[in-house]
Design an enzyme around this catalytic site. Structure first.
Site, PDB file in Angstrom:
ATOM      1  N   ASP A 120       0.476   7.055  11.503  1.00  0.00           N
ATOM      2  CA  ASP A 120       0.526   7.390  12.934  1.00  0.00           C
ATOM      3  C   ASP A 120       0.194   6.200  13.826  1.00  0.00           C
ATOM      4  O   ASP A 120      -0.280   6.369  14.940  1.00  0.00           O
ATOM      5  CB  ASP A 120      -0.413   8.555  13.238  1.00  0.00           C
ATOM      6  CG  ASP A 120      -1.874   8.221  12.960  1.00  0.00           C
ATOM      7  OD1 ASP A 120      -2.141   7.099  12.466  1.00  0.00           O
ATOM      8  OD2 ASP A 120      -2.744   9.056  13.236  1.00  0.00           O
ATOM      9  N   CYS A 123      -3.170   3.412  11.313  1.00  0.00           N
ATOM     10  CA  CYS A 123      -3.553   3.401   9.894  1.00  0.00           C
ATOM     11  C   CYS A 123      -4.610   2.348   9.579  1.00  0.00           C
ATOM     12  O   CYS A 123      -5.474   2.582   8.728  1.00  0.00           O
ATOM     13  CB  CYS A 123      -2.335   3.243   8.998  1.00  0.00           C
ATOM     14  SG  CYS A 123      -1.355   1.754   9.308  1.00  0.00           S
ATOM     15  N   HIS A 226       2.053  -0.518   6.415  1.00  0.00           N
ATOM     16  CA  HIS A 226       1.068   0.573   6.414  1.00  0.00           C
ATOM     17  C   HIS A 226      -0.167   0.183   5.608  1.00  0.00           C
ATOM     18  O   HIS A 226      -0.068  -0.513   4.594  1.00  0.00           O
ATOM     19  CB  HIS A 226       1.700   1.841   5.815  1.00  0.00           C
ATOM     20  CG  HIS A 226       0.765   3.008   5.748  1.00  0.00           C
ATOM     21  ND1 HIS A 226       0.408   3.728   6.865  1.00  0.00           N
ATOM     22  CD2 HIS A 226       0.109   3.578   4.699  1.00  0.00           C
ATOM     23  CE1 HIS A 226      -0.418   4.701   6.512  1.00  0.00           C
ATOM     24  NE2 HIS A 226      -0.619   4.623   5.201  1.00  0.00           N
ATOM     25  N   HIS A 299       7.948   5.575  17.738  1.00  0.00           N
ATOM     26  CA  HIS A 299       8.343   5.887  16.354  1.00  0.00           C
ATOM     27  C   HIS A 299       7.379   5.203  15.390  1.00  0.00           C
ATOM     28  O   HIS A 299       6.970   4.079  15.620  1.00  0.00           O
ATOM     29  CB  HIS A 299       9.770   5.415  16.090  1.00  0.00           C
ATOM     30  CG  HIS A 299      10.788   6.075  16.957  1.00  0.00           C
ATOM     31  ND1 HIS A 299      12.082   5.598  17.084  1.00  0.00           N
ATOM     32  CD2 HIS A 299      10.716   7.189  17.740  1.00  0.00           C
ATOM     33  CE1 HIS A 299      12.761   6.392  17.919  1.00  0.00           C
ATOM     34  NE2 HIS A 299      11.946   7.341  18.323  1.00  0.00           N
TER      35      HIS A 299
END
Length: 307
Positions: A120, A123, A226, A299
């Protein structure tokens, strides 16, 4: 004393022995999967064959001290290659890619595992919040810590370093959709008084923030877009680098997880790989381009673009 034991076929263990332990005591404590013919240790490596005479010699008399790395020589190493009998290695094979079994210095087996963090755009902050507090809801406070520190030192955090005006960046990093990176990791490391080890899944190496300043550390893993946290199965996330054998076992397990995940296609080389936004299907190259796309569109679901 604590020593690290290795052997062919992926056999690995860390054991603790009395200071007056003999070679026989050491061999018995390893619970080796095959009969042991001898050991190798030191540099250059020296071999000691196991026999009636050497079995009763103390480790100290052999020149083995705490922290030593000892390689077991099995009587029939060929059968170990054909039929892996190592308990730890066999169990690792059935674990998912996000886990790796290790033997800790106290003799207890544990599992290092990935603690998955939500995708989101927060991270990095979530992963560090989990490592320190076991609670990702504190991520906004960590953003505030970073923003305050950046605003307080405009020389260190200049417009050139931040790639945008200092005040603008300090406001930007407070937004929950703004990606954090090396600047924020360095700030939070000092705020926590903890070294932060970032495991780059693609490069298979650690970037260690403030290791020279703090003895304790946490590990987070970065796949290119991520961050996730790493923890033992008992939820331990903070490790002591002064306990060398303990921390080495954890770091080796972390690298093993990264290798398995990279092999499974979970890593991204942000300088080389094309990345697709799974929301709008835009093709992006480079971490900065991905971050800007996330900032402008909201996004945050990205994947590796098919070539």
């Amino acid at each position: 004393m604590k020593v690290k034991i290795t052997g062919i076929g992926g056999y690995s263990s860390v054991i603790q022995l009395d200071n007056d332990a003999s070679l026989r005591h050491l061999i018995e404590a390893t619970h080796a999967p095959l009969p042991v013919a001898g050991i190798r240790f030191g540099y250059p490596p020296q071999r000691v064959n196991l026999n009636a005479g050497s079995a009763t010699l103390t480790l100290d008399s052999l020149g083995i001290c705490s922290g030593e790395k000892i390689n077991l020589i099995f009587e029939d190493e060929g059968s170990l290659n054909k039929q892996p009998a190592s308990l730890s290695a066999t169990k690792q094979q059935v674990l998912p890619s996000t886990k790796c079994k290790i033997t800790l210095p106290d003799g207890e087996e544990n599992v290092l595992q990935v603690h998955q963090i939500p995708d989101d755009n927060s991270c990095l902050f979530h992963s560090l919040s989990y490592c320190v507090y076991k609670d990702i809801s504190l991520s906004p406070q960590l953003r505030t810590v970073c923003s305050t520190q950046i605003r307080s030192d405009k020389n260190l955090y200049s417009d050139a370093v931040l790639d945008k005006p200092n005040e603008e960046y300090a406001q930007w990093i407070l937004r929950k959709d703004s990606w954090g990176g090396g600047i924020e990791i360095a700030i939070l490391s000092k705020n926590f008084s903890l070294a932060i080890y970032v495991l780059d899944m693609d490069a298979l190496k650690f970037e260690k923030f403030n290791e020279d300043q703090f003895t304790h550390f946490v590990i987070i893993m970065f796949n290119g877009v991520h961050y996730d946290a790493l923890e033992l199965q008992n939820h331990t996330t903070v490790f002591d680098r002064h306990d060398e054998l303990y921390s080495e076992a954890v770091l080796e397990a972390a690298l093993e997880i990264a290798k398995k995940l990279k092999k499974g296609g979970h890593s991204f080389n942000t300088r080389r790989d094309r990345i697709v936004c799974n929301n709008c299907h835009a093709i992006l190259v480079g971490e900065r381009e991905v971050a800007r796309h996330a900032e402008s569109t909201g996004h945050f679901d990205f994947g590796q673009a098919k070539t």
